[in-house]
Design a protein around this motif. Structure first.
Motif, PDB file in Angstrom:
ATOM      1  N   MET A   1      78.599  71.497  -9.041  1.00 20.60           N
ATOM      2  CA  MET A   1      78.499  70.043  -9.053  1.00 20.60           C
ATOM      3  C   MET A   1      77.912  69.543 -10.379  1.00 20.60           C
ATOM      4  O   MET A   1      78.377  68.550 -10.922  1.00 20.60           O
ATOM      5  N   LEU A   2      76.912  70.237 -10.863  1.00 25.35           N
ATOM      6  CA  LEU A   2      76.286  69.845 -12.119  1.00 25.35           C
ATOM      7  C   LEU A   2      77.266  69.975 -13.282  1.00 25.35           C
ATOM      8  O   LEU A   2      77.278  69.143 -14.188  1.00 25.35           O
ATOM      9  N   ILE A   3      78.115  71.010 -13.224  1.00 27.84           N
ATOM     10  CA  ILE A   3      79.094  71.214 -14.294  1.00 27.84           C
ATOM     11  C   ILE A   3      80.114  70.071 -14.305  1.00 27.84           C
ATOM     12  O   ILE A   3      80.533  69.610 -15.374  1.00 27.84           O
ATOM     13  N   LYS A   4      80.497  69.571 -13.133  1.00 20.58           N
ATOM     14  CA  LYS A   4      81.438  68.445 -13.061  1.00 20.58           C
ATOM     15  C   LYS A   4      80.816  67.186 -13.652  1.00 20.58           C
ATOM     16  O   LYS A   4      81.487  66.429 -14.362  1.00 20.58           O
ATOM     17  N   ILE A   5      79.542  66.960 -13.389  1.00 24.26           N
ATOM     18  CA  ILE A   5      78.862  65.778 -13.926  1.00 24.26           C
ATOM     19  C   ILE A   5      78.761  65.878 -15.443  1.00 24.26           C
ATOM     20  O   ILE A   5      79.051  64.909 -16.158  1.00 24.26           O
ATOM     21  N   ILE A   6      78.376  67.042 -15.942  1.00 19.64           N
ATOM     22  CA  ILE A   6      78.282  67.238 -17.388  1.00 19.64           C
ATOM     23  C   ILE A   6      79.659  67.092 -18.035  1.00 19.64           C
ATOM     24  O   ILE A   6      79.811  66.477 -19.096  1.00 19.64           O
ATOM     25  N   GLY A   7      80.687  67.647 -17.398  1.00 22.34           N
ATOM     26  CA  GLY A   7      82.054  67.511 -17.902  1.00 22.34           C
ATOM     27  C   GLY A   7      82.508  66.063 -17.950  1.00 22.34           C
ATOM     28  O   GLY A   7      83.132  65.626 -18.915  1.00 22.34           O
ATOM     29  N   ILE A   9      80.568  63.429 -18.208  1.00 16.06           N
ATOM     30  CA  ILE A   9      79.806  62.764 -19.266  1.00 16.06           C
ATOM     31  C   ILE A   9      80.415  63.080 -20.633  1.00 16.06           C
ATOM     32  O   ILE A   9      80.552  62.194 -21.491  1.00 16.06           O
ATOM     33  N   ILE A  10      80.813  64.318 -20.846  1.00 15.47           N
ATOM     34  CA  ILE A  10      81.424  64.705 -22.120  1.00 15.47           C
ATOM     35  C   ILE A  10      82.764  63.998 -22.314  1.00 15.47           C
ATOM     36  O   ILE A  10      83.065  63.510 -23.405  1.00 15.47           O
ATOM     37  N   VAL A  11      83.567  63.906 -21.264  1.00 19.23           N
ATOM     38  CA  VAL A  11      84.865  63.230 -21.360  1.00 19.23           C
ATOM     39  C   VAL A  11      84.671  61.747 -21.674  1.00 19.23           C
ATOM     40  O   VAL A  11      85.369  61.175 -22.528  1.00 19.23           O
ATOM     41  N   ILE A  12      83.705  61.103 -20.998  1.00 18.30           N
ATOM     42  CA  ILE A  12      83.428  59.686 -21.261  1.00 18.30           C
ATOM     43  C   ILE A  12      82.932  59.503 -22.689  1.00 18.30           C
ATOM     44  O   ILE A  12      83.344  58.568 -23.390  1.00 18.30           O
ATOM     45  N   TRP A  13      82.064  60.386 -23.155  1.00 17.62           N
ATOM     46  CA  TRP A  13      81.541  60.309 -24.520  1.00 17.62           C
ATOM     47  C   TRP A  13      82.676  60.456 -25.534  1.00 17.62           C
ATOM     48  O   TRP A  13      82.743  59.709 -26.508  1.00 17.62           O
ATOM     49  N   LEU A  14      83.585  61.409 -25.305  1.00 16.62           N
ATOM     50  CA  LEU A  14      84.724  61.587 -26.208  1.00 16.62           C
ATOM     51  C   LEU A  14      85.637  60.356 -26.209  1.00 16.62           C
ATOM     52  O   LEU A  14      86.145  59.946 -27.260  1.00 16.62           O
ATOM     53  N   ALA A  15      85.839  59.759 -25.040  1.00 14.45           N
ATOM     54  CA  ALA A  15      86.684  58.571 -24.953  1.00 14.45           C
ATOM     55  C   ALA A  15      86.077  57.425 -25.762  1.00 14.45           C
ATOM     56  O   ALA A  15      86.782  56.744 -26.516  1.00 14.45           O
ATOM     57  N   PHE A  16      84.774  57.213 -25.617  1.00 12.57           N
ATOM     58  CA  PHE A  16      84.127  56.146 -26.386  1.00 12.57           C
ATOM     59  C   PHE A  16      84.152  56.447 -27.881  1.00 12.57           C
ATOM     60  O   PHE A  16      84.274  55.531 -28.703  1.00 12.57           O
ATOM     61  N   THR A  17      84.052  57.718 -28.244  1.00 12.68           N
ATOM     62  CA  THR A  17      84.111  58.094 -29.650  1.00 12.68           C
ATOM     63  C   THR A  17      85.490  57.763 -30.237  1.00 12.68           C
ATOM     64  O   THR A  17      85.595  57.188 -31.329  1.00 12.68           O
ATOM     65  N   VAL A  18      86.544  58.111 -29.518  1.00 10.48           N
ATOM     66  CA  VAL A  18      87.908  57.831 -29.985  1.00 10.48           C
ATOM     67  C   VAL A  18      88.159  56.328 -30.054  1.00 10.48           C
ATOM     68  O   VAL A  18      88.725  55.821 -31.028  1.00 10.48           O
ATOM     69  N   ILE A  19      87.724  55.589 -29.025  1.00 13.12           N
ATOM     70  CA  ILE A  19      87.915  54.141 -29.011  1.00 13.12           C
ATOM     71  C   ILE A  19      87.160  53.499 -30.180  1.00 13.12           C
ATOM     72  O   ILE A  19      87.674  52.600 -30.856  1.00 13.12           O
TER      73      ILE A  19
END
Length: 55
Positions: A1-7, A9-19
């Motif tokens: 469960m913790l790995i899914k949350i961290i994953g 967060i990383i996906v959201i961070w990458l999306a904001f970085t690209v945007i």
């Protein structure tokens, strides 16, 4: 469960970085386009084609 949350967060961070990168690039292109437009308008004003007639 913790790995899914961290994953997630990383996906959201990458999306904001690209945007953010896209918006920064668009802003730079808008500045370049504005400078080019002013340059072309100034060149046209200096060249002085006010002698031609409208047909």
């Amino acid at each position: 469960m913790l790995i899914k949350i961290i994953g997630a967060i990383i996906v959201i961070w990458l999306a904001f970085t690209v945007i953010g990168f896209v918006f920064k690039a668009i802003g730079a292109l808008l500045i370049v386009a504005a400078v080019a437009t002013v340059g072309v308008a100034a060149y046209g004003a200096i060249k002085g084609k006010s002698h031609r007639q409208i047909r």
